[in-house]
Design a protein around this motif. Structure first.
Motif, PDB file in Angstrom:
ATOM      1  N   LEU A  99       0.872  -1.471   0.005  1.00  0.00           N
ATOM      2  CA  LEU A  99       0.099   0.075  -0.075  1.00  0.00           C
ATOM      3  C   LEU A  99       0.808   1.250  -0.150  1.00  0.00           C
ATOM      4  CD1 LEU A  99      -3.060  -0.930   2.311  1.00  0.00           C
ATOM      5  CD2 LEU A  99      -3.116  -0.464   0.114  1.00  0.00           C
ATOM      6  N   LEU A 100       1.834   1.446   0.746  1.00  0.00           N
ATOM      7  CA  LEU A 100       2.761   2.544   0.910  1.00  0.00           C
ATOM      8  C   LEU A 100       3.435   2.761  -0.434  1.00  0.00           C
ATOM      9  CD1 LEU A 100       4.203   2.004   4.480  1.00  0.00           C
ATOM     10  CD2 LEU A 100       2.913   4.051   3.694  1.00  0.00           C
ATOM     11  N   VAL A 101       3.862   1.707  -1.166  1.00  0.00           N
ATOM     12  CA  VAL A 101       4.798   1.675  -2.552  1.00  0.00           C
ATOM     13  C   VAL A 101       3.649   2.229  -3.494  1.00  0.00           C
ATOM     14  CG1 VAL A 101       5.928   0.527  -4.224  1.00  0.00           C
ATOM     15  CG2 VAL A 101       6.577   0.286  -1.787  1.00  0.00           C
ATOM     16  N   LEU A 102       2.409   1.590  -3.456  1.00  0.00           N
ATOM     17  CA  LEU A 102       1.401   1.968  -4.238  1.00  0.00           C
ATOM     18  C   LEU A 102       1.033   3.383  -4.465  1.00  0.00           C
ATOM     19  CD1 LEU A 102      -0.919  -1.224  -4.590  1.00  0.00           C
ATOM     20  CD2 LEU A 102       0.596  -0.209  -6.261  1.00  0.00           C
ATOM     21  N   PHE A 103       1.013   3.811  -2.992  1.00  0.00           N
ATOM     22  CA  PHE A 103       0.643   5.161  -2.666  1.00  0.00           C
ATOM     23  C   PHE A 103       1.822   6.204  -3.402  1.00  0.00           C
ATOM     24  CE2 PHE A 103       0.904   8.844   0.103  1.00  0.00           C
ATOM     25  CZ  PHE A 103      -0.428   9.647  -0.301  1.00  0.00           C
ATOM     26  N   SER A 104       2.936   5.745  -3.117  1.00  0.00           N
ATOM     27  CA  SER A 104       4.187   6.493  -3.640  1.00  0.00           C
ATOM     28  C   SER A 104       4.002   6.736  -5.151  1.00  0.00           C
ATOM     29  CB  SER A 104       5.372   5.866  -3.371  1.00  0.00           C
ATOM     30  OG  SER A 104       5.768   4.904  -3.952  1.00  0.00           O
ATOM     31  N   ALA A 105       3.719   5.542  -5.946  1.00  0.00           N
ATOM     32  CA  ALA A 105       3.566   5.452  -7.319  1.00  0.00           C
ATOM     33  C   ALA A 105       2.602   6.698  -7.740  1.00  0.00           C
ATOM     34  CB  ALA A 105       3.316   4.264  -8.077  1.00  0.00           C
ATOM     35  N   MET A 106       1.400   6.399  -7.020  1.00  0.00           N
ATOM     36  CA  MET A 106       0.083   7.324  -7.228  1.00  0.00           C
ATOM     37  C   MET A 106       0.464   8.950  -7.059  1.00  0.00           C
ATOM     38  SD  MET A 106      -3.140   8.394  -5.226  1.00  0.00           S
ATOM     39  CE  MET A 106      -2.337   9.337  -4.126  1.00  0.00           C
ATOM     40  N   CYS A 107       1.560   8.987  -6.070  1.00  0.00           N
ATOM     41  CA  CYS A 107       2.065  10.554  -6.016  1.00  0.00           C
ATOM     42  C   CYS A 107       2.629  10.907  -6.787  1.00  0.00           C
ATOM     43  CB  CYS A 107       2.652  10.556  -4.498  1.00  0.00           C
ATOM     44  SG  CYS A 107       1.681  10.426  -3.022  1.00  0.00           S
ATOM     45  N   PHE A 108       3.363  10.190  -7.619  1.00  0.00           N
ATOM     46  CA  PHE A 108       4.333  10.625  -8.816  1.00  0.00           C
ATOM     47  C   PHE A 108       3.517  10.740  -9.751  1.00  0.00           C
ATOM     48  CE2 PHE A 108       7.431   7.602  -6.575  1.00  0.00           C
ATOM     49  CZ  PHE A 108       8.015   8.725  -5.696  1.00  0.00           C
ATOM     50  N   VAL A 109       2.489  10.077 -10.070  1.00  0.00           N
ATOM     51  CA  VAL A 109       1.503  10.512 -11.223  1.00  0.00           C
ATOM     52  C   VAL A 109       0.602  11.586 -11.085  1.00  0.00           C
ATOM     53  CG1 VAL A 109      -0.261   9.600 -12.409  1.00  0.00           C
ATOM     54  CG2 VAL A 109       1.637   7.940 -11.874  1.00  0.00           C
ATOM     55  N   VAL A 110       0.076  11.807  -9.716  1.00  0.00           N
ATOM     56  CA  VAL A 110      -0.551  12.931  -9.199  1.00  0.00           C
ATOM     57  C   VAL A 110       0.280  13.946  -9.586  1.00  0.00           C
ATOM     58  CG1 VAL A 110      -1.804  14.117  -7.613  1.00  0.00           C
ATOM     59  CG2 VAL A 110      -2.301  11.803  -8.192  1.00  0.00           C
ATOM     60  N   ALA A 111       1.649  14.048  -9.222  1.00  0.00           N
ATOM     61  CA  ALA A 111       2.408  15.059  -9.322  1.00  0.00           C
ATOM     62  C   ALA A 111       2.347  15.847 -10.507  1.00  0.00           C
ATOM     63  CB  ALA A 111       3.832  14.824  -8.841  1.00  0.00           C
ATOM     64  N   VAL A 112       2.457  15.023 -11.743  1.00  0.00           N
ATOM     65  CA  VAL A 112       2.652  15.218 -13.028  1.00  0.00           C
ATOM     66  C   VAL A 112       1.466  15.712 -13.355  1.00  0.00           C
ATOM     67  CG1 VAL A 112       3.067  14.481 -15.419  1.00  0.00           C
ATOM     68  CG2 VAL A 112       4.579  14.038 -13.542  1.00  0.00           C
ATOM     69  N   TRP A 113       0.453  15.083 -13.192  1.00  0.00           N
ATOM     70  CA  TRP A 113      -1.079  15.384 -13.584  1.00  0.00           C
ATOM     71  C   TRP A 113      -1.341  17.033 -13.129  1.00  0.00           C
ATOM     72  CZ3 TRP A 113      -4.494  13.678 -16.865  1.00  0.00           C
ATOM     73  CH2 TRP A 113      -5.738  14.030 -16.934  1.00  0.00           C
ATOM     74  N   ARG A 114      -1.064  17.130 -11.797  1.00  0.00           N
ATOM     75  CA  ARG A 114      -1.514  18.495 -11.235  1.00  0.00           C
ATOM     76  C   ARG A 114      -0.541  19.694 -12.163  1.00  0.00           C
ATOM     77  NH1 ARG A 114      -5.817  19.566  -9.848  1.00  0.00           N
ATOM     78  NH2 ARG A 114      -5.173  21.147  -8.342  1.00  0.00           N
TER      79      ARG A 114
END
Length: 160
Positions: A99-114
């Motif tokens: 869960l923590l690693v998946l959350f980190s991947a989501m953060c990296f994607v959301v950072a670019v998206w935003r």
């Protein structure tokens, strides 16, 4: 001659002079008003431009916050496997780390998206934005690292 002893041409001349003075005063006032309006417009345009610059810089700070959060989550997910070994069941270690690693991947994607799609269009700022290609490449790499860490959590050894 009029009743008070003034001649008609003198009265007309005085009226014409007063009218000319009033006209000059109105003209000067109009020029001052035009100048003041132009200054106010320039000031408002500059404030709008500065607001656009602040928006770009705030978006960069938000991007950095997403990356920091993602890196911290990635490190926590990787560390969970070693830290929790012998403390909790294996399935809980794998679940927590995943869960923590998946959350980190989501953060990296959301950072670019935003960063690329802020939602609100503002006037053109004078501050240059981060190049989108650089964002996509760097965050794509971080996402791949997160996926590799996820496989490490799933298939790697637990314990020393």
């Amino acid at each position: 001659m009029s009743a008070n002893g003034d001649s008609r041409p003198e009265v007309l001349r005085d009226s014409a002079e007063k009218l000319a003075q009033t006209s000059e005063s109105v003209s000067a006032s109009s020029q001052e008003l035009t100048s003041s309006t132009e200054k106010l417009k320039d000031s408002a345009d500059r404030r709008t431009e500065l607001a656009a610059d602040r928006t770009v810089l705030a978006a960069e700070r938000t991007y950095a916050a997403w990356i920091r959060t993602g890196l911290a989550s990635l490190a926590s997910g990787i560390g969970a496997k070693k830290l929790l070994d012998g403390v909790v069941h294996e399935w809980l270690i794998i679940g927590t780390g995943s869960l923590l690693v998946l959350f980190s991947a989501m953060c990296f994607v959301v950072a670019v998206w935003r960063e690329l799609f802020p939602g609100v269009t503002s006037p053109d700022p004078s501050v240059r934005r981060l190049p989108p290609v650089l964002l996509i490449i760097s965050n794509g790499f971080l996402t791949l690292v997160a996926i590799a860490a996820l496989f490490g959590i799933w298939f790697g050894r637990t314990g020393g």
